[in-house]
Structures are given as structure tokens and as C-alpha cells.
Design an enzyme around this catalytic site. Structure first.
Site: not given
Ligand code: DAV
Length: 387
Positions: A126, A214, A265, A369, A263
Site C-alpha cells: 500500500d 495509495d 489488488d 498486499c 486498492h
């Protein structure tokens, strides 16, 4: 690379053929991984209320109203799983470095605000993104994560000393005053339907007061960077990235269907050149698929997660099933219990390494992550020549 016995702090002394010299170099999400950072769970906290955090936690979540240091038992368990993941990577001759945890349970402040505690340093993805020879610290968008980059500074300074070609960059620290957040998002009364409608209209909790991003909203595809506009990255943040990386093409993507777009991902996961998994509940809109389709990329919908709910005290959704770490275009680490995701990747021709990690999810996510690339073989390539 030569066989050597190394004793980096925190690493096992073993006869693995780790990278002897530090070289920072990573251009995409799939080239052979040789050196990576894996986070730690020490001192991790559930953040105290603040605008960005409040918007992320559903009103009926057990995390609502809870904050403070996580229990020592849960920290120990998460660290045990992280350490085992590190060993799995080291057994594949991947060098692993670890951050230096701060006292995340202490109060922090800037001239603009105070926060009861910080967050932690488990999800390194992140905070820092490696683009080629550059490691860039993101602005971040949660106050509790404002100082998190400090946990990585010892490593980044070491890389800076050891690799004369490495570039260390830090995006402008944001003020994160209340002007950064839309007030009408900050109520428990905002329904999921309302959120979905807002997400469809690209109206997110963060305003355009200042650049925010981020690092985990960015995916690297060689010359192209794909960036999600959502709760944690605003359009000014993406504009900042465009100006910062003039040799890249930076593309903005959205995934309607996600009421909490934080995010990229657990939504869009490249596996190898030409193949991407997309979350079937957060489909890339037709007009944004063009870039991929025109250049021969196949977008496959990810398998269903194996669980109906995330583990307790987790911010993120069941779609952490897609939060996998690609070690090379034929090998991928998948969380052990995510059997459907593993089966799908197996059918797509990948060797799947199961990694026990679910009990660490609460600390900030899964296998993607919790890692930051330092070195992947390969160079900048153009995977989207037609545009
Ligand atoms: O699906 O809750 C997880 C993103 C983790 N970096 C989700 C997003």
C-alpha cells in the site's frame, strides 16, 4: 548470482542462492521475482475513527467503535504466518527483507490533526511502489497511515547505498484535513445502494483538494501503469503520477460494483503477459476494456472465493482470494484455503503454491498486499503497442 551464505538482519542463514548485490528493478507484476519486502504484524492497531477509515467500515461490522492495539495472540499468529510465507519465498531463492516496525500504538499528530494510533507495517504494497529502478513512497490517504513510510526507510536507505542506480522518491505529503473528504459520505446512514450509485458516477469519499494515492491502487504493466480511481486515490493523485512518470502511459480505471473501492489488488490481477483476472462483481467497464482487448489481452473472471465472509476484524472483502503473488509467469502463491482460485489458476496452466495466510488478513490483506517488489528480472516493455 552465486551461491553464498548471507546474514541479513531478519533473514535465515542458509545456503540459498539469494541475490548477492542489491539491485532495484521491477517493471511489472509477473516477471521472475528475486527480491521482495514482506511486512510484519508487530504493534499493529485497529485505527481510531477518522473520515477515511469510518467510510471503509460497514455500519454492521464488529470493527465499528473498536480501536487500539490488536491482541498479542493475534499479532503473534500473524507474524508466524508471515515468517512461514518468507520461508516459502526463500526456499525459491528469493531474497526477503523486512520493515522495522514503529510504535504504531502511540498517538501521532501534524499541525492539522491528531490520531490516537497508527496502523502497522504488514501491507507494504500500500505504501511503496517500485517502478523500474525507482521506489516511490505514496501520499497515502488515511491519517493513521501518514508516518508508515518510516518503517521502510531503513531498507530504502540501505538499497540507496548499495545500488548506485536506485532512485528514492517520496510523493508530496498531503495535509489530510477535513477538506479531503466529502461530508455526505461520512454517515452510517449512507446505504450500499447509494454507495454503488456514487461509485458508478465516480463520486468517492476523497475530494480533489490535493493529490492522494495509495501505492496499491497502481498496477505495473511495463510502459503502462493502470491506476484505480476510488476511495484511496483521487484524480489529482493520478495526474501527479502522470507528471512524475513522463516515460510511462498512465491509465485511469474504475470498477463500478464495488461499494468500497480501496486498492486495485482484489479486483484486477495480472497473471502473465496477455492474461488478467477480474473480479466478477467489479467488472471493468466496456470502454475501459478496449485497451486490453485491442492488444490481445484476455480478461477472465476470477473464481468465487471459498468463504462467505472475511475473518473477524478484517477491513477487506472475501475477494482477498484474488490477492495473489505471482512469482514468475508460471508460478503463483495463493492463500491455502482459496481452493477455487487455486483450481482456476491451475487450469490456466500455473503452478500454484498454497500459503497459509487467512488468519493474517486482518492486519492488512493477503499475499499481494503484504509484499513489495524490489527486484524482478526483465526490463521495461510495451505490452499495449496499439493505443
Ligand atoms: O476487496 O476489500 C482489498 C484490497 C487490499 N489491498 C477488498 C479490497
Amino acid at each position: 548470482m552465486s551461491k553464498t551464505t548471507l546474514s541479513w538482519k531478519g533473514n535465515l542463514k542458509n545456503n540459498f542462492s539469494y541475490m548477492k548485490n542489491t539491485i532495484v528493478n521491477s517493471w511489472n507484476e509477473w516477471d521472475p521475482l528475486k527480491h521482495v519486502i514482506v511486512g510484519r504484524a508487530d504493534n499493529c492497531c485497529i485505527p481510531a475513527p477518522e473520515p477515511a477509515v469510518d467510510v471503509k467500515i460497514p455500519p454492521d461490522s464488529v470493527m465499528k467503535g473498536k480501536h487500539g492495539r490488536r491482541t498479542q495472540d493475534s499479532i503473534d499468529k500473524a507474524n508466524e504466518l508471515l515468517d512461514k510465507f518468507v520461508k516459502t519465498l526463500e526456499c525459491r531463492d528469493i531474497r526477503v527483507d523486512r520493515p522495522t516496525p514503529l510504535k504504531f500504538d502511540e498517538k501521532i499528530s501534524t499541525p492539522d490533526w491528531k490520531a490516537e494510533h497508527m496502523f502497522g507495517c504488514m501491507p507494504s504494497r500500500d505504501v511503496i511502489i517500485t517502478v523500474g529502478k525507482e521506489m516511490l513512497e505514496a501520499t497515502m490517504s488515511f491519517r493513521c497511515r501518514w508516518f508508515e513510510y518510516l518503517a521502510y526507510r531503513p531498507l530504502i536507505q540501505q538499497y540507496f547505498m548499495e545500488d548506485p542506480g536506485m532512485k528514492h522518491e517520496s510523493a508530496p505529503k498531503p495535509r489530510l484535513t477535513d477538506k479531503d473528504y466529502h461530508k455526505n459520505y461520512l454517515s452510517d446512514k449512507v446505504s450500499i445502494e447509494q454507495r454503488l450509485e456514487w461509485a458508478e458516477k465516480k463520486y468517492f469519499v476523497t475530494t480533489e483538494e490535493e493529490p492522494l494515492f495509495d501505492a496499491a491502487d497502481i498496477l505495473r504493466f511495463g510502459k503502462d501503469l493502470i491506476v484505480q480511481h476510488g476511495f484511496t486515490t483521487n484524480l489529482k493523485g493520478i495526474d501527479w503520477l502522470k507528471r512524475h512518470f513522463p516515460d510511462h502511459r498512465v491509465h485511469t480505471v474504475n470498477f463500478p460494483g464495488d461499494p468500497y473501492p480501496i486498492h486495485i489488488d482484489a479486483t484486477f490481477t495480472p497473471i502473465k503477459p496477455g492474461l488478467i483476472l477480474n473480479n466478477p462483481q467489479r467488472k471493468l467497464p466496456k470502454e475501459q476494456r478496449k485497451l486490453f482487448e485491442d492488444n490481445g489481452w484476455e480478461i477472465v473472471y476470477a473464481a468465487q472465493p471459498a468463504h462467505n465472509s472475511p475473518p473477524p476484524l478484517t477491513y477487506y472483502s472475501i475477494w482477498l482470494s484474488m490477492n495473489i503473488l505471482v512469482l514468475d509467469p508460471k508460478t503463483v502463491c495463493v492463500e491455502k484455503s482459496e481452493v477455487y482460485q487455486a483450481e482456476q489458476l491451475d487450469k490456466l496452466g500455473m503452478e500454484v503454491l498454497p500459503v497459509d495466510f487467512r488468519e493474517a488478513y486482518g492486519f492488512g490483506g493477503s499475499l499481494h498486499c503484504s509484499t513489495t517488489d524490489v527486484y524482478r528480472e526483465g526490463k521495461m516493455e510495451d505490452y499495449f503497442p496499439k493505443q
